[in-house]
Design a protein around this motif. Sequence first.
Motif, short mmCIF file in Angstrom:
data_model
loop_
_atom_site.label_atom_id
_atom_site.label_comp_id
_atom_site.label_asym_id
_atom_site.label_seq_id
_atom_site.Cartn_x
_atom_site.Cartn_y
_atom_site.Cartn_z
N LEU A 186 6.16 9.29 -2.77
CA LEU A 186 5.40 8.05 -2.63
C LEU A 186 5.93 7.29 -1.42
O LEU A 186 7.12 6.94 -1.37
N LEU A 187 5.06 7.02 -0.44
CA LEU A 187 5.48 6.43 0.84
C LEU A 187 4.77 5.11 1.11
O LEU A 187 3.65 4.89 0.66
N GLY A 188 5.43 4.27 1.89
CA GLY A 188 4.83 3.02 2.33
C GLY A 188 5.56 2.49 3.54
O GLY A 188 6.67 2.94 3.87
N LEU A 248 6.93 2.35 13.50
CA LEU A 248 7.31 1.62 12.30
C LEU A 248 8.37 2.38 11.53
O LEU A 248 8.56 3.58 11.71
N VAL A 249 9.05 1.67 10.65
CA VAL A 249 9.99 2.29 9.72
C VAL A 249 9.30 2.43 8.38
O VAL A 249 8.66 1.48 7.89
N TRP A 250 9.43 3.59 7.78
CA TRP A 250 8.76 3.91 6.52
C TRP A 250 9.80 4.06 5.41
O TRP A 250 10.98 4.32 5.67
N ALA A 251 9.33 3.90 4.19
CA ALA A 251 10.22 4.03 3.04
C ALA A 251 9.61 4.98 2.02
O ALA A 251 8.37 5.08 1.90
N ARG A 252 10.49 5.65 1.29
CA ARG A 252 10.08 6.45 0.15
C ARG A 252 10.45 5.68 -1.11
O ARG A 252 11.55 5.14 -1.22
N ARG A 291 0.84 -1.19 0.00
CA ARG A 291 0.00 0.00 0.00
C ARG A 291 0.88 1.24 0.00
O ARG A 291 1.85 1.33 0.73
N ARG A 292 0.56 2.22 -0.85
CA ARG A 292 1.36 3.44 -0.96
C ARG A 292 0.48 4.67 -0.75
O ARG A 292 -0.70 4.68 -1.08
N TRP A 293 1.09 5.72 -0.17
CA TRP A 293 0.43 7.01 0.01
C TRP A 293 1.31 8.10 -0.60
O TRP A 293 2.53 8.04 -0.50
N LEU A 313 10.12 15.81 2.76
CA LEU A 313 9.48 15.12 1.64
C LEU A 313 8.58 16.08 0.87
O LEU A 313 7.80 16.82 1.48
N PRO A 314 8.64 16.07 -0.45
CA PRO A 314 7.66 16.83 -1.23
C PRO A 314 6.29 16.19 -1.11
O PRO A 314 6.17 14.99 -0.80
N ASP A 315 5.25 16.96 -1.37
CA ASP A 315 3.88 16.45 -1.19
C ASP A 315 3.58 15.25 -2.08
O ASP A 315 2.73 14.43 -1.74
N ASP A 316 4.27 15.13 -3.22
CA ASP A 316 3.97 14.03 -4.13
C ASP A 316 4.87 12.82 -3.93
O ASP A 316 4.81 11.86 -4.71
#
Length: 388
Positions: free
Chosen positions: A250-252, A212-216, A188-190, A245-248
Amino acid sequence: MTEDDRRWPDPHATETVRKFLRRHRRAVDTILTSARLDGLNELADAAAEYAAAPEGPCSPEAAAVIFAIAQHAAVAYRTGAQREREFIDRFVDSWMIEHGHDFVTAVAEARRGVRVEDPDPRAGRMTPWLRLAAADEDASAVDEALARRVRDRLGVVDEEGASRVVTEPKSITTDQIRRFEAAMVDGRRWRAAAHRRVVLEDPALGQLARRLVWARFDDRGTVVGTFRIEADRSLIDVAGGPVELPDDALLGIAHPIHLGDSIDAWRNSLADNRLRQPFEQLTRPTYALTAAESESTILHRFTDRQVRTDRLFALQELGWEVTREALYRRFSPTREVTVALDPGLEGGYRYEPDRQRILSVELRGGTFGVLDAVTASELILQLERLAA
């Protein structure tokens, strides 16, 4: 709160709202014109701006006015409680993604002060019109519908004896933890802007996100950076440096496969900050296909393995379908894994044999090598735990 109440916001909600407002533009314009004639110019202008661009800057009062007009204009399309919830959820999801949780609660409060009235020729009202409710005026069921739905969706409640909406801290539920784990497993990505509004600003999800650890990710799905979230919602990397992070972006949620050699450093970072993870992330076992398995449609490592029958049904929570002869798990529209069983299920739990034998694990729609590394690892992990 039901499973439907806890779902992720629909990422296409704003486009759906925009199309709806275009379809009912005449009704919106008519009521806003009437509001201007009644001296509500500032409110009408703000509402018109929101109707033209639901994703743009706007006030909760403007969104509340447009929502009230939408309720009035679309009454013929809503038949029954389920359709009413779906109609309201389109707007709630859009507000959550574009403007955040606090905005949603503010709109729900503002909606209680807005009325859209039917035409009244005897009073010189030939079209529907807008008015502001008096402070002591009772709200109708239609006026309260949004507040009720916001309570269900966001854990928002009325203060006893008060006619307003406030946000209460929410406790973390098992379902929310399970959804986050599924988000990691399923990829899942935001976008960063939506992540701030939907996850970080949510009282419960924000607490989970910190542990949690997050990734771009780039647009090809490659990890380009990792970070965790501080109590003040700022982001830091594994060395403690700030992350912007820029608004666009992609994170998960990072899967351990994404972290590579940095996984030990991340374990130390969370341990130093006394952050206990809500599910297996940094300690999660990982697996890889062999070269032969990647070229095959059969996962031979599980052939003739014995499994406890009662464990089969637990796989349903992970997306598996349990039938009499086999387990099924779809990984894409054209790819499905089948786990054939012997002697199979007889249709009643108490009458089932204690153990089943795996006859085969087979992929339809290609060889196992078509699965990405995370999907392959999670498939093997689930079957290893089944056969443990």
